[in-house]
Design an enzyme around this catalytic site. Structure first.
Site, PDB file in Angstrom:
ATOM      1  N   TYR A  30      -2.400  17.883  34.691  1.00 63.08           N
ATOM      2  CA  TYR A  30      -3.610  18.713  33.560  1.00 63.08           C
ATOM      3  C   TYR A  30      -4.660  18.297  32.258  1.00 63.08           C
ATOM      4  O   TYR A  30      -5.239  17.086  32.409  1.00 63.08           O
ATOM      5  CB  TYR A  30      -2.572  20.272  33.833  1.00 63.08           C
ATOM      6  N   ARG A  83     -17.018  28.163  33.823  1.00 65.53           N
ATOM      7  CA  ARG A  83     -16.743  27.607  32.273  1.00 65.53           C
ATOM      8  C   ARG A  83     -15.170  26.895  32.578  1.00 65.53           C
ATOM      9  O   ARG A  83     -14.441  26.814  31.936  1.00 65.53           O
ATOM     10  CB  ARG A  83     -16.862  28.411  31.976  1.00 65.53           C
ATOM     11  N   LYS A 101      -2.885  23.570  38.271  1.00 63.58           N
ATOM     12  CA  LYS A 101      -2.752  24.913  37.284  1.00 63.58           C
ATOM     13  C   LYS A 101      -1.173  25.291  38.125  1.00 63.58           C
ATOM     14  O   LYS A 101      -0.082  25.871  37.387  1.00 63.58           O
ATOM     15  CB  LYS A 101      -3.532  26.461  37.044  1.00 63.58           C
ATOM     16  N   GLU A 173      -9.211  32.267  35.952  1.00 64.77           N
ATOM     17  CA  GLU A 173      -9.241  31.325  35.619  1.00 64.77           C
ATOM     18  C   GLU A 173     -10.321  30.731  35.569  1.00 64.77           C
ATOM     19  O   GLU A 173     -11.561  30.284  36.157  1.00 64.77           O
ATOM     20  CB  GLU A 173      -8.228  29.463  35.973  1.00 64.77           C
ATOM     21  N   ASP A 174     -10.736  30.314  34.000  1.00 63.87           N
ATOM     22  CA  ASP A 174     -12.051  29.595  33.574  1.00 63.87           C
ATOM     23  C   ASP A 174     -13.404  30.096  33.844  1.00 63.87           C
ATOM     24  O   ASP A 174     -14.329  29.603  34.511  1.00 63.87           O
ATOM     25  CB  ASP A 174     -11.990  27.791  34.126  1.00 63.87           C
ATOM     26  N   ASP A 196      -5.335  33.160  31.571  1.00 63.06           N
ATOM     27  CA  ASP A 196      -4.553  32.370  31.338  1.00 63.06           C
ATOM     28  C   ASP A 196      -5.588  32.166  29.850  1.00 63.06           C
ATOM     29  O   ASP A 196      -5.295  31.817  28.771  1.00 63.06           O
ATOM     30  CB  ASP A 196      -4.489  31.506  32.285  1.00 63.06           C
ATOM     31  N   ASP A 197      -6.585  31.902  29.994  1.00 64.79           N
ATOM     32  CA  ASP A 197      -7.740  31.795  29.009  1.00 64.79           C
ATOM     33  C   ASP A 197      -7.741  33.142  27.739  1.00 64.79           C
ATOM     34  O   ASP A 197      -7.754  32.285  26.841  1.00 64.79           O
ATOM     35  CB  ASP A 197      -9.109  31.322  29.324  1.00 64.79           C
ATOM     36  N   ASN A 338     -10.334  22.194  24.539  1.00 67.25           N
ATOM     37  CA  ASN A 338     -10.027  20.362  25.633  1.00 67.25           C
ATOM     38  C   ASN A 338     -11.511  20.230  26.094  1.00 67.25           C
ATOM     39  O   ASN A 338     -12.555  21.594  25.758  1.00 67.25           O
ATOM     40  CB  ASN A 338      -8.510  21.599  26.750  1.00 67.25           C
TER      41      ASN A 338
END
Length: 482
Positions: A30, A83, A101, A173-174, A196-197, A338
């Protein structure tokens, strides 16, 4: 590349290696390594690891889903690659994120590998470099937006429910900010969805703040929080902190939000900017003079905790850390962006500029720092503390919806795993070496909340939910045949 090849060749050995060496291999599978892997995904591509759904599949998404060989799916991680971490639009090459993930869902949370499905929705990319790259694996067109995008996502969500039922957890996700909030709001009442973000990051940071208060003293309501970055991570954390304050101090969430301030690219979010900001930021537009930069905001607001999630590397300058240290005996400084190149400051900078007084956490891993003969071990506010255990709790209880109270329960469970021994080293999170035990405890607390809210469908309710969660966890055991 080696680990992904191993996962293809010998799944059991891959997970055995991951579980036995989790602290060493987590940064490889990750963040930060996965970011570089996504940037180079086209060049290192060997074989497809997940399911790709593109604009060309519109009208037959259900058919495409049915092509996946496994029929009993419990967790889907889906991205549109707009993103990726702090790296921006990587289009179809964002597939590295759902794959990584889900490897963690299995290794850290014990969800069966065959029950995990990584999906990338390819609607094009606005990244010119990728569009001109001969090795790019996705559609060579600009991103679809508006109705075309909405219809594809809607067809996808309907097809998921139709094919796998309503107990499959869909983790967004993202996605870019504007879509992330919209999708979560749109589907949380009809599907089992989790972002999750927004929610995972919020739970991890809230857990770190709750644990950090054992150093800094007081309750959450006694502190003032300043967020640098008002995107999905920043506002997601702010909302969960406000919810926890309101529950602890029995006040309204509106009242709790008064302790929380946000700074975006144009400066402090204040009421005079209400007409020009996105709806999710308006909740934090308090009465105050306009302030253009972070340092001035710190001097005005005098926060006890500074939380960075803007993806702007080195934005916590020496002056910023020194200002925080002059206001607070033990300033809480969380540099969450990150990968490492985007981190607001390094652990060494935080400790040395605050004379070793900072309570520090970061999104990417940093090595221990020696300052004035004392060894400081930086805490990594990694979502991997939360989402694997959260997913396990949702799956084992048979929950049909995700509520904020379940996310709060996960944060509280994580904060409780931090012991006095960890504090002595300056840690606000427990070590990753005991992550499966931590995940089982988080799963149990999430399941308790799901049962209490009447959202769990796995009946009868198990007597000991920690033991039950542990018994459901996949373990890559090599059987002895002699």
């Amino acid at each position: 590349m080696f680990l992904m090849d191993l996962q293809e060749r010998n799944e059991r050995l891959f997970y055995k290696l991951m579980i036995d060496n989790v602290e060493e291999l987590l940064p490889v599978v990750y963040t930060p390594t996965v970011g570089e892997a996504c940037q180079k995904y086209g060049s290192i591509f060997r074989r497809s690891q997940g399911l790709y759904i593109s604009l060309k599949d519109k009208g037959r998404v259900l058919e495409v889903l049915r092509n996946w060989p496994e029929k009993s799916i419990q967790v889907i991680v889906v991205t549109d690659g707009e993103r990726i971490l702090g790296l921006g639009d990587l289009g179809c090459q964002g597939m590295g994120i759902p794959v990584g993930k889900l490897a963690l869902y299995t290794a850290l949370g014990g969800v069966r590998p065959s029950a995990c499905l990584p999906i990338t929705i390819d609607v094009g990319t606005n990244n010119e470099e990728l569009l001109n790259d001969e090795f790019y694996i996705g559609l060579r067109q600009k991103r679809a937006t508006g109705q075309e995008y909405t219809e594809l996502l809607d067809e996808f969500m309907v097809a998921v429910k139709q094919n796998y039922g309503q107990k499959v957890l869909v983790q967004f996700e993202d996605f870019a900010n504007h879509n992330a909030f919209t999708l979560l709001e749109k589907y949380k009442a009809t599907h089992l969805v989790f972002n999750d973000d927004i929610q995972g990051t919020a739970a991890v940071v809230l857990a770190g703040l709750m644990a950090g208060l054992k150093f800094a003293g007081g309750t959450l309501a006694d502190h003032t929080f300043l967020f640098f970055g008002a995107g999905e991570a920043g506002t997601g954390i702010a909302e969960l902190v406000a919810l926890e304050i309101s529950m602890q101090s029995k006040t309204s969430q509106e009242e709790a939000r008064k302790n929380i301030w946000l700074v975006d690219s144009k400066g402090l979010i204040v009421s005079s900017r209400k007409d020009s900001i996105q709806p999710f930021k308006k909740l934090y537009a308090h009465e105050h003079e306009p302030v253009k930069d972070l340092l001035s905001a710190i001097k005005d607001i005098k926060p006890t905790a500074l939380i960075g999630s803007a993806g702007v590397g080195q934005s916590f300058t020496k002056e910023v850390i020194e200002a925080m240290s002059s206001i607070n005996k033990r300033p809480i400084i969380l540099a969450l962006s990150n990968p490492t190149s985007k981190s607001e400051c390094t652990a060494e900078q935080a400790y040395s500029w605050s004379q070793g007084r900072a309570i520090f956490g970061s999104g990417s891993p940093f090595d221990p720092v020696k300052y004035n003969d004392k060894l400081f071990v930086p805490a990594q506010a990694n979502n991997a503390y939360i989402f694997p255990g959260f997913g396990l709790g949702v799956v084992t209880s048979g929950a049909i919806r995700v509520k904020d109270d379940m996310v709060l329960a996960a944060a509280e469970a994580l904060a409780e795993q931090v012991t006095a021994e960890h504090f002595d080293k300056g840690l606000i999170y427990p070590p990753f070496s005991s992550i499966r035990k931590i995940s089982a405890n988080i799963a149990a607390r999430v399941a308790v909340k799901a049962y209490d809210l009447g959202l769990a469908s796995h009946l009868p309710r198990p007597k000991d939910l920690v033991k039950y969660a542990e018994s459901c966890m996949y373990s890559p055991i090599y059987r002895s045949y002699r």
